[in-house]
Design a protein around this motif. Structure first.
Motif, PDB file in Angstrom:
ATOM      1  N   ASP A 134     -76.208 -49.032  -8.024  1.00 60.13           N
ATOM      2  CA  ASP A 134     -76.695 -49.525  -9.416  1.00 60.13           C
ATOM      3  C   ASP A 134     -77.377 -48.430 -10.277  1.00 60.13           C
ATOM      4  O   ASP A 134     -78.256 -48.463 -11.145  1.00 60.13           O
ATOM      5  CB  ASP A 134     -78.084 -50.352  -8.963  1.00 60.13           C
ATOM      6  CG  ASP A 134     -79.043 -49.612  -8.265  1.00 60.13           C
ATOM      7  OD1 ASP A 134     -79.013 -48.527  -7.754  1.00 60.13           O
ATOM      8  OD2 ASP A 134     -80.390 -50.082  -8.408  1.00 60.13           O
ATOM      9  N   GLU A 158     -77.222 -50.120 -17.646  1.00 60.87           N
ATOM     10  CA  GLU A 158     -78.339 -50.511 -17.333  1.00 60.87           C
ATOM     11  C   GLU A 158     -79.123 -49.989 -18.392  1.00 60.87           C
ATOM     12  O   GLU A 158     -79.665 -48.731 -18.679  1.00 60.87           O
ATOM     13  CB  GLU A 158     -78.922 -50.070 -16.011  1.00 60.87           C
ATOM     14  CG  GLU A 158     -80.333 -50.520 -15.862  1.00 60.87           C
ATOM     15  CD  GLU A 158     -80.832 -50.316 -14.385  1.00 60.87           C
ATOM     16  OE1 GLU A 158     -80.179 -50.769 -13.380  1.00 60.87           O
ATOM     17  OE2 GLU A 158     -81.658 -49.344 -14.160  1.00 60.87           O
ATOM     18  N   ASN A 214     -82.737 -57.406 -19.640  1.00 60.15           N
ATOM     19  CA  ASN A 214     -81.481 -58.437 -20.077  1.00 60.15           C
ATOM     20  C   ASN A 214     -81.837 -59.591 -21.080  1.00 60.15           C
ATOM     21  O   ASN A 214     -80.963 -59.767 -22.241  1.00 60.15           O
ATOM     22  CB  ASN A 214     -80.692 -58.841 -18.904  1.00 60.15           C
ATOM     23  CG  ASN A 214     -80.012 -57.852 -18.119  1.00 60.15           C
ATOM     24  OD1 ASN A 214     -78.834 -57.305 -18.640  1.00 60.15           O
ATOM     25  ND2 ASN A 214     -80.521 -57.436 -17.038  1.00 60.15           N
ATOM     26  N   GLY A 266     -78.178 -59.343 -15.276  1.00 58.64           N
ATOM     27  CA  GLY A 266     -78.352 -58.333 -14.208  1.00 58.64           C
ATOM     28  C   GLY A 266     -77.585 -59.034 -12.995  1.00 58.64           C
ATOM     29  O   GLY A 266     -77.641 -60.060 -12.572  1.00 58.64           O
ATOM     30  N   MET A 284     -75.927 -53.136 -11.323  1.00 58.25           N
ATOM     31  CA  MET A 284     -76.717 -52.972 -12.808  1.00 58.25           C
ATOM     32  C   MET A 284     -76.246 -54.169 -13.575  1.00 58.25           C
ATOM     33  O   MET A 284     -76.246 -55.374 -13.096  1.00 58.25           O
ATOM     34  CB  MET A 284     -75.900 -51.430 -13.255  1.00 58.25           C
ATOM     35  CG  MET A 284     -76.608 -50.269 -12.768  1.00 58.25           C
ATOM     36  SD  MET A 284     -75.859 -48.888 -13.631  1.00 58.25           S
ATOM     37  CE  MET A 284     -74.204 -48.856 -13.387  1.00 58.25           C
ATOM     38  N   ASP A 285     -76.036 -54.243 -14.956  1.00 54.98           N
ATOM     39  CA  ASP A 285     -75.696 -55.228 -15.605  1.00 54.98           C
ATOM     40  C   ASP A 285     -74.404 -55.474 -16.221  1.00 54.98           C
ATOM     41  O   ASP A 285     -73.635 -54.403 -16.451  1.00 54.98           O
ATOM     42  CB  ASP A 285     -76.956 -55.019 -16.701  1.00 54.98           C
ATOM     43  CG  ASP A 285     -78.242 -54.997 -16.348  1.00 54.98           C
ATOM     44  OD1 ASP A 285     -78.594 -55.342 -15.194  1.00 54.98           O
ATOM     45  OD2 ASP A 285     -79.080 -54.161 -17.028  1.00 54.98           O
TER      46      ASP A 285
END
Length: 372
Positions: A187, A272, A287, A310, A364-365
């Motif tokens: 991440d 991120e 987010n 996320g 992460m996103d």
């Protein structure tokens, strides 16, 4: 919002997330690398239960295991597994209990032992053993300060290592066995094991045992799967980048400017973002903040749907994963919600909150944008 585009964005996001789920990622790696049966398993992070489940599917359910995960992220595991749930993103008393338990488990293993370590994002808060003299209250204050300052994960985890007796290779420095195999879901930017979970699954610089580390899932893998799904839906993937490593407002301006004139197709970003919080923040996470800030930047744009979420299914200290917005989402009072870090409340009021529940991973996103 086009319901077709809304569903497509979610389908693409879910395909990316499913490609990096802990259970399948661990199974693939154990079989591909022909990892020998371990004597003990420790798993730490938001995806700890899913990762442990993958190991049990390969080796059977009788291996002793200690699994540390976030509240409400526990999943059924064999009786040989002890599960401890703790707080995230700020540690609590259970985090300290978990830290002591991890240290005891590692120290107690015999000389010929093979330890399998499974690490995913969230481990920094979920398991902790502070340096002598540092109280839980002081640790919580410092973590809250780090989270509010808009620091990236590398800077935050560097500081967390300084405060800990088990981060940055210190946990495995207490291992007296023969072999450690670490499988990690990344991440962090660059996928460095020394940064994932503040290095809780990393080996010390000089170690006495054999050490085999593997990164088994990452944002890049998730993005590739998302792009594959978009193509399968008949959509043209025009961009696929891991560039979400700046403040949410700077990113919103950059991405919004691009999307206003972008051609029809799918655009994917990973990473991120960071966010600076006011003294008394409202409801939301990075987010949700990025989704609302993007809604402001693309206000009035027709035929655009953007999902920001996320991959772990939780955005900051909330139950939502992020937001899903269009050019019609923005309202003038949105500026107030952004200033107060209360984006989640705005998105919820306007039907733009995206909730997935725990996903069994954490890479992460993802931002999925579809232009008609």
């Amino acid at each position: 919002m086009s319901e077709i585009a809304r569903q497509q964005a979610q389908d693409i996001w879910w395909h990316g997330v499913n490609a990096v789920r802990g259970t399948e990622a661990v199974k693939r790696a154990l079989l591909a690398e022909q990892v020998a049966r371990p004597d003990h398993i420790i798993a730490v992070g938001k995806a700890a239960c899913a990762m442990a489940a993958g190991a049990f599917e390969v080796f059977g359910g009788d291996i002793p295991a200690l699994v540390v995960t976030k509240y409400d992220h526990a999943e059924p595991l064999p009786p040989s597994a002890r599960i401890i749930e703790a707080a995230h993103p700020v540690p609590d008393e259970n985090s300290l209990i978990a830290g002591h338990a991890l240290l005891a488990a590692v120290r107690d293993l015999p000389e010929e032992a093979h330890l399998l370590v499974l690490v995913s994002g969230g481990a920094s808060a979920l398991a902790e053993l502070p340096e002598d003299g540092l109280s839980l209250a002081a640790l919580q204050t410092e973590n809250t300060r780090l989270l509010s300052q808009g620091l990236d994960i590398h800077a935050m985890n560097a500081r967390r290592k300084e405060l800990s007796q088990i981060k940055g290779g210190k946990l495995l420095a207490n291992f007296n066995g023969a072999l450690v195999t670490t499988l990690a879901i990344s991440d962090v930017e660059g996928d460095a094991l020394s940064v994932i979970g503040s290095g809780i699954g990393d080996a010390p610089e000089f170690y006495r045992f054999s050490f085999d580390p593997f990164i088994v899932a990452s944002n890049g893998i998730a993005r590739a799967a998302a792009a594959e799904k978009a193509t399968g839906l008949g959509l043209n993937v025009l961009s696929d980048k891991e560039t979400l490593y700046a403040d949410v407002f700077a990113l919103a301006e950059e991405i919004g400017h691009y999307l206003r004139d972008a051609p029809s197709g799918v655009h994917i970003w990973g990473g991120e973002p960071t966010v600076v919080l006011p003294p008394d923040p409202g409801q939301g996470g990075r987010n949700q903040a990025l989704a609302l800030a993007l809604a402001r930047e693309v206000s009035g744009v027709v035929g655009l749907t953007v999902l920001v979420a996320g991959t772990d299914g939780t955005d900051g200290p909330t139950a939502a994963a992020g937001g899903i917005i269009t050019g019609a989402t923005w309202r003038e009072d949105g500026d107030r919600y952004l200033r107060q870090a209360d984006s989640g409340r705005f998105l919820e009021q306007h039907g733009a909150l995206f909730t997935s529940g725990p996903t069994g991973t954490n890479v992460m996103d993802l931002v999925i944008a579809i232009r008609d």
